[in-house]
Design an enzyme around this catalytic site. Structure first.
Site, short mmCIF file in Angstrom:
data_model
loop_
_atom_site.label_atom_id
_atom_site.label_comp_id
_atom_site.label_asym_id
_atom_site.label_seq_id
_atom_site.Cartn_x
_atom_site.Cartn_y
_atom_site.Cartn_z
N GLY A 35 0.82 -0.91 0.34
CA GLY A 35 0.07 0.18 0.17
C GLY A 35 1.09 1.34 0.09
CG HIS A 36 4.33 3.52 1.58
ND1 HIS A 36 3.67 4.72 1.70
CD2 HIS A 36 6.31 4.30 1.45
CE1 HIS A 36 3.80 5.66 2.55
NE2 HIS A 36 5.69 5.33 2.04
CG PHE A 37 2.69 5.78 -2.92
CD1 PHE A 37 1.29 6.39 -1.79
CD2 PHE A 37 3.94 6.46 -2.40
CE1 PHE A 37 2.06 6.97 -1.00
CE2 PHE A 37 4.01 6.86 -1.24
CZ PHE A 37 3.19 7.77 -0.94
#
Length: 103
Positions: A4-6
Site C-alpha cells: 500500500g505504500h504505494f
C-alpha cells in the site's frame, strides 16, 4: 517497503529513511570516547529534510552522518546526514538534534 505504500509503485517511506539516519547517528555517538555504555538517545528534531529521489525495492541506501556538535555536559547532540542510492543523493538532513539520557 510496505503493502500500500504505494500500490503499483512501492517506495521506502521517508520517515523510515529519517529513522535509519537517526539510528546511525546514535550508533556513532554511542561509540564515542567518554559516552557511558548503555546511554539512550532521543531524536528531538529534524530540520531541512529533503528527499531528492525515491528509494525503491532493490536499492541500497548508503548513509553517512556527521556529528557537528556534542555538548556532553547538557547531553545535546547535533548532526547532519545524507543517503545515497547508486551514488546519487536520495535524502539529506540539514540538522538532527538529539538528547542524551545518561545510563
Amino acid at each position: 517497503f510496505f503493502n500500500g505504500h504505494f500500490p503499483g509503485q512501492p517506495v521506502m517511506p521517508g520517515v523510515l529513511q529519517l529513522e535509519a539516519m537517526a539510528q546511525l547517528a546514535g550508533t556513532v555517538v554511542a561509540n564515542t570516547e567518554g559516552v557511558p555504555e548503555g546511554s539512550v538517545y532521543f531524536l528531538g528534531s529534524a530540520d531541512g529534510v529533503k528527499w531528492k529521489k525515491p528509494v525503491v525495492p532493490g536499492d541500497v541506501l548508503v548513509m553517512e552522518v556527521e556529528i557537528t556538535k556534542f555538548n556532553k555536559k547538557f547531553g545535546i547532540i547535533k548532526a547532519t546526514g545524507k543517503g545515497f542510492t547508486d551514488g546519487s543523493l536520495a535524502v539529506e538532513v540539514g540538522e538532527m538534534t538529539f538528547a542524551l539520557a545518561k545510563a
